[in-house]
Design an enzyme around this catalytic site. Structure first.
Site, mmCIF file in Angstrom:
data_model
loop_
_atom_site.group_PDB
_atom_site.id
_atom_site.type_symbol
_atom_site.label_atom_id
_atom_site.label_comp_id
_atom_site.label_asym_id
_atom_site.label_seq_id
_atom_site.Cartn_x
_atom_site.Cartn_y
_atom_site.Cartn_z
ATOM 1 N N ALA A 146 -3.838 7.513 -4.932
ATOM 2 C CA ALA A 146 -2.464 7.028 -5.070
ATOM 3 C C ALA A 146 -2.578 5.515 -5.290
ATOM 4 O O ALA A 146 -2.694 4.740 -4.341
ATOM 5 C CB ALA A 146 -1.674 7.345 -3.816
ATOM 6 N N GLY A 199 0.841 -1.205 0.000
ATOM 7 C CA GLY A 199 0.000 0.000 0.000
ATOM 8 C C GLY A 199 0.867 1.243 0.000
ATOM 9 O O GLY A 199 2.057 1.177 -0.333
ATOM 10 N N ASN A 200 0.286 2.365 0.322
ATOM 11 C CA ASN A 200 1.073 3.605 0.415
ATOM 12 C C ASN A 200 0.459 4.524 1.465
ATOM 13 O O ASN A 200 -0.544 4.181 2.095
ATOM 14 C CB ASN A 200 1.183 4.285 -0.960
ATOM 15 C CG ASN A 200 -0.175 4.663 -1.501
ATOM 16 O OD1 ASN A 200 -0.874 5.488 -0.927
ATOM 17 N ND2 ASN A 200 -0.575 4.039 -2.611
ATOM 18 N N HIS A 201 1.047 5.672 1.641
ATOM 19 C CA HIS A 201 0.679 6.544 2.769
ATOM 20 C C HIS A 201 -0.515 7.460 2.503
ATOM 21 O O HIS A 201 -0.792 8.339 3.317
ATOM 22 C CB HIS A 201 1.877 7.415 3.154
ATOM 23 C CG HIS A 201 3.054 6.620 3.622
ATOM 24 N ND1 HIS A 201 3.024 5.898 4.787
ATOM 25 C CD2 HIS A 201 4.273 6.418 3.065
ATOM 26 C CE1 HIS A 201 4.192 5.280 4.945
ATOM 27 N NE2 HIS A 201 4.966 5.582 3.911
ATOM 28 N N SER A 202 -1.200 7.299 1.394
ATOM 29 C CA SER A 202 -2.297 8.244 1.120
ATOM 30 C C SER A 202 -3.398 8.106 2.179
ATOM 31 O O SER A 202 -3.850 7.006 2.491
ATOM 32 C CB SER A 202 -2.877 7.978 -0.271
ATOM 33 O OG SER A 202 -4.042 8.729 -0.452
#
Ligand code: PMT
Length: 403
Positions: free
Chosen positions: A279, A211-214
């Site tokens: 994102a 995943g990512n930090h969005s």
């Protein structure tokens, strides 16, 4: 403020017609002269006797009075009124209004009216969301009618279900605001926009993901700002901990890129445009392991496959009337990379934010953006709250959508 104002109150066949009696009483209390016009199906929901008692005038529904042959002139009525309020307005009546189907006195009077027209739609959610209703509301709005829905009126409660008629008190406040010159029409009434927001998660096993930090804050702020301008918003949200406030936002929660992709494919063709702020995870594991992967001391690699580029696909299927905007989150050669992305994905404009700028990008309540368009014109904005950034983006978008 409504003292002496001449108002036609049009009532059509919806269960919300009972609220028209309350609206009528409030208008009369404000000093307005009200002429009720009712359709045949409107009479199924509320009796003309109640309405004539409240307005102090006979209720009009037919072109001719069958008892003595009196003709009710739609032209005179249309010229007499200072405002025409249709509440409740059904999908059927709005369809007739957009197509000039003058098979009753109400729609015929609408076509003759020279005064401002206020429309309070009322129907169930499926009808409200149907493309034909959305298109008709958009046409009526483009023609200058004021669509008053819950959440868009100036006294909007924001608590209602979509398609529910706005409360009579709020309709009266809208009229008062209009006559006192304080009414600012919503710039995107009748438009439908799609927003992607947040991250996507790609499962590795039942407990782990890529995943990512969005946080979704940027996309959710855009969705709220669009809804406040009267647009119907499809918000396709990855896994985030945010709530939506506005009743015009239809939220679709997804987890993975492929779920987001499938929904975008379904929804985008029905819209006037989209802003792709999610994102999106560019890769996902070739294989999702069905049991939790056990710890070991050996190195381990996960083979990844590329995910669909959702924005690029929307750019391929985009139609001439649609506006497509995207984001670029960059760390180096920001403007060059953003411009390349805009061209590759067929965006009309791209919103660049850089992870190098303090207070911009993931998770923060602020952002700093530069908008670049197809003519390579760059508009730079200072660091602002994501809510204000969303308004800047909408101010940029509105002229493109309404030209
Ligand atoms: O959510 P927040 O915490 O508020 O943070 C906001 C944000 C930083 C996520 C947001 O402002 C932002 O920059 N979003 C886009 C992030 C991104 O993935 O950018 P990109 O340069 O990798 O992608 C370019 C464009 O293609 C984007 O519009 C993206 O949504 C889209 N894309 C990318 C890959 C993919 N597979 N599908 C896509 O649709």
């Amino acid at each position: 403020m409504l003292q002496g104002k001449k108002i036609i109150l049009g009532i059509t066949g919806s269960i919300a017609a009972y609220k028209a009696a309350l609206l009528l009483r409030l208008l009369v209390k404000e000093g307005a002269e009200v002429q009720v016009l009712i359709t045949a199906s409107g009479k199924e929901f509320i009796t003309p006797v109640t309405l004539s008692a409240l307005s102090g005038r006979p209720v009009l529904g037919e072109f001719f009075e069958h008892s003595d042959g009196t003709w009710h002139s739609h032209v005179d009525l249309g010229l007499w009124a200072d405002a025409f309020v249709i509440a409740p307005a059904t999908a059927n009546t709005m369809g007739k209004m957009t197509n000039g189907i003058c098979d009753n006195l109400l729609v015929t009077t609408y076509l003759s009216a020279r005064c401002p027209v206020f429309i309070a739609p009322a129907m169930d959610l499926d009808m409200f969301q149907h493309p034909s209703t959305i298109r008709n509301m958009q046409i009526l709005s483009d023609w200058g009618c004021h669509i008053i829905e819950p959440g868009t009126g100036i006294l909007a409660s924001g608590l209602s279900g979509k398609g529910r008629m706005e409360e009579p008190e709020s309709i009266v406040e809208n009229l008062k605001a209009y006559f006192s010159g304080q009414y600012t029409p919503k710039r995107l009434s009748g438009k439908r926009l799609m927003i992607t927001a947040g991250p996507t998660y790609e499962a590795i096993d039942p407990v782990r993901f890529i995943g990512n930090h969005s946080s979704g804050k940027m996309g959710f702020a855009i969705a709220e700002a669009l809804a406040k301008e009267g647009a119907l918003v499809d918000l396709i949200a990855g896994p985030v901990a945010l709530k939506t406030e506005h009743p015009n936002i239809f939220r679709h929660d997804v987890v993975s890129t492929s779920e987001m992709y499938q929904l975008c494919l379904q929804i985008f063709p029905k819209t006037d445009g989209a802003i792709m702020s999610a994102a999106v995870s560019d890769y996902s594991p070739m294989e999702v392991v069905t049991s939790k992967i056990k710890r070991s001391d050996a190195n381990r690699s996960i083979e990844l496959k590329p995910n669909p580029d959702i924005a690029a696909e929307m750019g391929t299927i985009k139609q001439a009337h649609q506006i497509l905007a995207g984001f670029a989150l960059e760390t180096d050669n920001e403007e060059l990379n953003a411009t390349k992305k805009m061209q590759k994905k067929n965006f009309d404009f791209i919103v660049l934010n850089s992870l190098k700028t303090a207070g911009a990008g993931f998770g923060t309540d602020t952002n700093k953006i530069t908008i670049i368009n197809r003519q390579n014109k760059k508009t730079e904005y200072p660091l602002k709250s994501k809510r204000d950034v969303a308004n800047d983006i909408i101010n940029y978008l509105v002229p493109l959508l309404t030209k």
